[in-house]
Design a protein around this motif. Structure first.
Motif, short mmCIF file in Angstrom:
data_model
loop_
_atom_site.label_atom_id
_atom_site.label_comp_id
_atom_site.label_asym_id
_atom_site.label_seq_id
_atom_site.Cartn_x
_atom_site.Cartn_y
_atom_site.Cartn_z
N ALA A 109 10.19 -49.60 30.20
CA ALA A 109 9.73 -48.25 30.53
C ALA A 109 8.50 -47.89 29.71
O ALA A 109 8.45 -48.13 28.51
CB ALA A 109 10.85 -47.24 30.29
N GLU A 110 7.50 -47.32 30.37
CA GLU A 110 6.34 -46.83 29.66
C GLU A 110 6.69 -45.56 28.91
O GLU A 110 7.74 -44.94 29.14
CB GLU A 110 5.20 -46.54 30.66
CG GLU A 110 4.71 -47.77 31.41
CD GLU A 110 4.00 -48.76 30.52
OE1 GLU A 110 3.49 -48.34 29.47
OE2 GLU A 110 3.96 -49.96 30.88
N THR A 111 5.82 -45.13 27.99
CA THR A 111 6.04 -43.91 27.23
C THR A 111 6.26 -42.73 28.18
O THR A 111 5.48 -42.54 29.12
CB THR A 111 4.85 -43.62 26.31
OG1 THR A 111 4.65 -44.75 25.46
CG2 THR A 111 5.10 -42.39 25.47
N ASN A 112 7.32 -42.00 27.94
CA ASN A 112 7.68 -40.81 28.71
C ASN A 112 8.14 -41.10 30.14
O ASN A 112 8.33 -40.17 30.93
CB ASN A 112 6.52 -39.80 28.77
CG ASN A 112 6.16 -39.27 27.40
OD1 ASN A 112 7.02 -39.07 26.55
ND2 ASN A 112 4.87 -39.06 27.17
N SER A 113 8.27 -42.38 30.51
CA SER A 113 8.81 -42.67 31.84
C SER A 113 10.32 -42.72 31.78
O SER A 113 10.91 -43.07 30.76
CB SER A 113 8.25 -43.99 32.37
OG SER A 113 8.67 -45.07 31.57
N GLY A 147 10.98 -48.79 34.78
CA GLY A 147 9.74 -49.53 34.95
C GLY A 147 9.08 -49.25 36.29
O GLY A 147 9.62 -48.55 37.14
N TYR A 148 7.87 -49.83 36.49
CA TYR A 148 7.10 -49.64 37.70
C TYR A 148 6.47 -50.96 38.13
O TYR A 148 6.23 -51.85 37.30
CB TYR A 148 5.98 -48.61 37.48
CG TYR A 148 6.48 -47.22 37.16
CD1 TYR A 148 6.94 -46.37 38.15
CD2 TYR A 148 6.51 -46.77 35.84
CE1 TYR A 148 7.40 -45.10 37.86
CE2 TYR A 148 6.96 -45.51 35.53
CZ TYR A 148 7.41 -44.67 36.55
OH TYR A 148 7.88 -43.42 36.25
N ASP A 168 6.86 -54.75 36.67
CA ASP A 168 7.51 -54.66 35.36
C ASP A 168 8.71 -53.71 35.48
O ASP A 168 8.62 -52.52 35.20
CB ASP A 168 6.55 -54.15 34.30
CG ASP A 168 5.37 -55.07 34.10
OD1 ASP A 168 5.58 -56.29 34.19
OD2 ASP A 168 4.25 -54.58 33.87
#
Length: 373
Positions: A275-279, A296-297, A300
């Motif tokens: 997970a990216e920051t704040n996701s 993730g998106y 990824d």
């Protein structure tokens, strides 16, 4: 002024009192620890106007006296002293510390400039020290960190009869914990509320956790006292109070999911790696199929399915900030967890499985995020 005390005892006393020292202060004497000797006793105290800590220990003393020395410097010295007896004395404007052939000298601070320590409030009741520390830790995770909103950095303490209620919120989550306590016979008939700095209260209760019992004192002004064994801490209340949580905790019409807490926490930690920051971490609950966690998106991504029992709906999807969700999950101690879910972008209420009453012992409200994968 002279005294002799065991290193471990001295270091513990200095460490306790140093908890009240400010990190930075424009008033130099507030960086000091006050050491006082009496008949067979050494008292160490620290004060920064928001909190005062005081501890008594047994020591070999020669009369009465007092000295004010730089607290953090003395604490650093205590950490490196060899085991065994420590001899301390005031020599003119110097305070000396000697142990095992090692000798330190410290400049003293002007005692006449040191503010008077607050008088500990009269006892109001007592609570089991371990249970109190656990309860404060469970709600402190929801307290805010933004010092520009001081009300949200506090823990609301409410004493009503034989019940204590602790609550904290940073606007995105709201934690509430109830536990029994024993009021004194002189306690007021009506409920009493006080908003206390969460970081300070957490530090105090952790330090007192092994004292057996904590005595709580109240005064008519802005002070609360906490005493355990031979230690005392006085905290100044914050102005204001937290918003009421009654309507927020009304989850009429919510779907209910039951899961194994540790398994869910481990799955959140695992999938949140991508997970990216704040996701968010997304949770898809389906009756008869359990819960699917995703994060993730694009390419990824991570996913894991866990057993879960869903009632009140065929399926419900929600998503949370993974750090907030983990804080909530880890604040519980029970193996099973109950989640009341209103759906995407709405509230979710966590409680221990089986604790279904309207005022359960521990409840944690989380706002879900609207952004989904």
């Amino acid at each position: 002024m002279e005294f002799q005390v065991e290193r471990a005892v001295f270091a513990e006393a200095v460490g306790w009192a140093a908890r009240a020292l400010p990190t930075r202060t424009p008033v130099p004497v507030l960086g000091g620890l006050l050491l006082e000797t009496g008949a067979g006793l050494l008292t160490v105290a620290g004060f920064d106007f928001e909190a005062a800590s005081r501890v008594e220990v047994d020591a070999e003393t020669s009369g009465t006296g007092r000295v004010l020395v730089l607290g953090r410097r003395l604490l650093d010295i205590c950490k490196v002293l060899p085991d065994g007896p420590v001899s301390c004395a005031v020599e003119g404007t110097r305070f000396t510390v000697e142990a095992g052939g090692t000798r330190f000298g410290l400049s003293t601070l002007p005692y006449e400039e040191y503010p008077a320590l607050p008088v500990p409030p009269a006892p109001y009741g007592g609570v089991d020290a371990g249970a109190f520390a656990t309860a404060v830790g469970q709600v402190a995770v929801a307290a805010g960190r933004d010092e520009t909103l001081p009300v949200l950095t506090g823990i609301q303490l409410r004493l009503d009869g034989g019940m204590m209620t602790l609550s904290a919120s940073d606007r995105y989550r709201y934690a509430v914990r109830r536990l029994e306590w024993k009021p004194e016979s002189t306690a007021a008939d009506g409920p009493v509320e006080a908003l206390l700095p969460a970081r300070r209260l957490l530090d105090v209760t952790r330090s007192l956790a092994r004292c057996g019992a904590v005595r709580i004192g109240l005064d008519g002004g802005g002070l609360l006292g906490f005493e355990g064994g031979r230690t005392q801490t006085v905290l100044r209340r914050l102005e204001g109070r937290l918003p009421a949580y009654g309507a927020l905790f009304d989850m009429a019409g919510a779907a209910v999911a039951e899961v194994e807490r540790e398994a869910l926490a481990e799955a959140v930690r695992r999938v949140a790696v991508v997970a990216e920051t704040n996701s968010p971490v997304r949770l898809d609950f389906t009756a008869g199929e359990g819960v699917l966690l995703r994060a993730g998106y694009g390419d990824d991504v991570a996913a894991q399915r866990l057993p879960a029992r869903l009632s009140g709906a065929e399926e419900v999807t929600t998503a949370f900030n993974p750090a907030y969700l983990l804080d909530a999950l880890n604040s519980f101690e029970t193996p099973g967890l109950r989640l009341e879910l209103l759906g995407q972008g709405q509230r979710a209420l966590l409680s221990a499985a089986g604790d279904t009453g309207p005022s359960g012992a521990h409840r944690h409200l989380l706002m879900s995020v609207r952004q989904l994968l």
